[in-house]
Design an enzyme around this catalytic site. Structure first.
Site, PDB file in Angstrom:
ATOM      1  N   LYS A   1      46.180  38.006  50.097  1.00 44.09           N
ATOM      2  CA  LYS A   1      44.716  37.985  50.242  1.00 44.09           C
ATOM      3  C   LYS A   1      44.374  37.655  51.678  1.00 44.09           C
ATOM      4  O   LYS A   1      45.192  37.062  52.403  1.00 44.09           O
ATOM      5  CB  LYS A   1      44.113  36.912  49.335  1.00 44.09           C
ATOM      6  CG  LYS A   1      42.655  37.118  49.036  1.00 44.09           C
ATOM      7  CD  LYS A   1      42.439  38.168  47.960  1.00 44.09           C
ATOM      8  CE  LYS A   1      40.993  38.463  47.700  1.00 44.09           C
ATOM      9  NZ  LYS A   1      40.809  39.321  46.529  1.00 44.09           N
TER      10      LYS A   1
ATOM     11  N   ASN B   1      29.689  45.520  43.905  1.00 42.16           N
ATOM     12  CA  ASN B   1      30.572  46.588  43.449  1.00 42.16           C
ATOM     13  C   ASN B   1      31.011  46.385  41.992  1.00 42.16           C
ATOM     14  O   ASN B   1      30.869  47.270  41.154  1.00 42.16           O
ATOM     15  CB  ASN B   1      31.769  46.667  44.404  1.00 42.16           C
ATOM     16  CG  ASN B   1      32.759  47.707  43.983  1.00 42.16           C
ATOM     17  OD1 ASN B   1      33.525  47.493  43.054  1.00 42.16           O
ATOM     18  ND2 ASN B   1      32.729  48.866  44.634  1.00 42.16           N
TER      19      ASN B   1
END
Ligand code: NAD
Length: 429
Positions: free
Chosen positions: A105, A220
């Protein structure tokens, strides 16, 4: 707020599995230690001529199952601790979805809404220039996350290619289709959660047309899951963004809300018929109120840590589908479980995004271009298999869906670690 940091909270959850399962403690131990983490300072020339310094991070948490994979977040709250927690969850998620990836990440501590498009481009390129030897198509493959999108992925790929002097679309996923992105990546996270919701509805013997849904976060993930569930007949009665939420008993038309938000930057209860939009009756609610509404399905799709021991008891939803990573703190898990609320955990529910990212990476590496029906079918197969698998483990071993998902992932990681030899093997020599 919890007393623990996000990473400490993630580790507590992991350690709690030691007594529950047959997992070798060596596996849990291996997952307590992130493999590598980089922190970089990113000087960016601002439009007014000044130079501003931003901090960026990238963590490769564990790569036993393959190159690390995970998004890049641009948000003012990004810090090293959060990046590590998100990278651990990616490790679990990729294993749950049976992808040949480890977990990673990244992020930059920035308020992207305060930057001009050109400043945003310079920052995105600076991030990749600094980390060009840390990431790579065989090493660590970033993707979008909160407040990053396909255009930013395109800039990042372009910068990587400039540094490495070679064509490398497989270094990053979630790119614009014209630059090597995959069809179906834009709505993959929401679609994956929607596919989980459909399986859950079947298992609970509910009727889609009788289901009410509240969604926190209209980005999203939140937009697409709400749109698809509405198409399936569910009523989306509440939705929110960072500025607050709206509620209507009659339900919202999600496409109209989305169009309105694109134009006005606000969410308001509208119904659009062609180009004509009408306001529908609605009340405004806070993000906190949205979480405690009496709905069948609650979908947190914004940030982590929104359900804590302080508000867990007030949650009235019958089921929670976690699109956000880590929306329920470990300390709240038990309260939610005891209330009989079914939680489809983040490491399963939001795995649609990384699954289609994997499809994109496969297409980039093999020179293939898949059509939308193929992507949708493959995603459906992957999400449905993962859901049913996790559900079965939960039933057979009397575990929550979250525990079952972790058990599935840890067994997979366990077999990879065991293939190298464990203490039992070496002690016998
Ligand atoms: P996004 O940037 O597209 O949207 C985020 C949404 O959350 C926006 O509507 C924003 O207004 C809202 N928001 C921000 N702060 C909020 C707050 N304090 N309260 C309520 N709403 C708030 O992000 P996204 O890609 O939809 O990601 C949302 C979550 O889903 C994150 O936790 C992310 O890690 C997770 N996720 C995303 C993907 C992906 O592919 N996009 C994949 C897996 C997991």
């Amino acid at each position: 707020m919890a007393n623990n940091s996000t990473f400490e909270d993630a580790l507590l959850r992991l350690k709690s599995l030691t007594d529950l399962t047959d997992i070798n403690p060596e596996v849990i131990e291996a997952l307590l230690h992130p493999k590598e983490i980089m922190s970089v300072s990113l000087p960016v020339r601002m439009d007014n001529g000044s130079k501003q310094y931003f901090t960026g991070y990238r963590c490769r948490y564990n790569n036993i199952l393959g190159p690390t994979k995970g998004g890049i977040r641009f948000h003012p709250q990004v810090n090293q601790d959060e990046v590590k927690a998100l990278a651990l969850w990616m490790t679990i998620k990729c294993a749950v979805a049976e992808l040949p990836f480890g977990g990673g990440k990244g992020g930059v501590t920035v308020s992207p809404k305060d930057l001009s498009p050109m400043e945003l481009e310079r920052l995105s390129r600076a991030y990749v220039r600094s980390l060009a030897d840390f990431i790579g198509p065989h090493r660590d493959i970033p993707a979008p996350d909160v407040y990053t999108n396909s255009r930013i992925m395109g800039w990042m790929m372009d910068e990587y290619e400039s540094v490495k002097r070679e064509h490398s679309p497989d270094v990053i996923t979630g790119k614009p289709i014209e630059l090597g992105g995959s069809v179906g990546r834009d709505d993959a996270t929401g679609r994956g959660a929607y596919l989980c919701a459909l399986e859950l509805i079947k298992k609970m013997e509910w009727q889609a047309t009788e289901i009410t849904v509240a969604v926190q976060g209209f980005g999203n993930g939140g937009y697409h899951v709400a749109r698809l569930l509405q198409q399936a007949g569910c009523k989306i009665i509440a939705i929110s963004d960072s500025l607050g939420g709206i509620y209507s008993e009659q339900g919202f038309d999600i496409e109209s809300l989305w169009q309105e938000k694109q134009q006005s930057r606000k969410i308001r209860g509208v119904y659009c018929d062609g180009s004509i939009c009408e306001m529908i009756e609605h009340t405004t609610i806070s993000n906190e109120q949205l979480l405690t509404l009496d709905v069948d399905i609650l979908i947190p799709a914004a940030l982590e840590g929104v359900i804590t021991r302080h508000n867990a008891d007030a949650i009235q939803a019958k089921a929670i589908i976690e699109i956000a990573n880590g929306p329920i703190l470990y300390e709240a898990d038990k309260i939610i479980h005891e209330k009989g609320i079914r939680v489809v955990p983040d490491v399963l529910a939001n795995a649609g995004g990384v699954s289609v990212s994997y499809f994109e990476w496969v297409q980039n590496r093999s020179g293939q271009i898949w059509l939308i029906d193929e992507v949708h079918q493959k995603l459906k197969d992957k999400m449905t298999d993962a859901f049913l698998n996790v559900w079965q483990i939960a039933e057979d071993e009397k575990l929550s869906l979250r525990e079952a998902a972790y058990v599935k992932a840890l067994r997979r990681i366990n077999s990879a670690i065991s293939a190298h030899g464990t203490k039992e093997y070496f002690a016998k020599q």
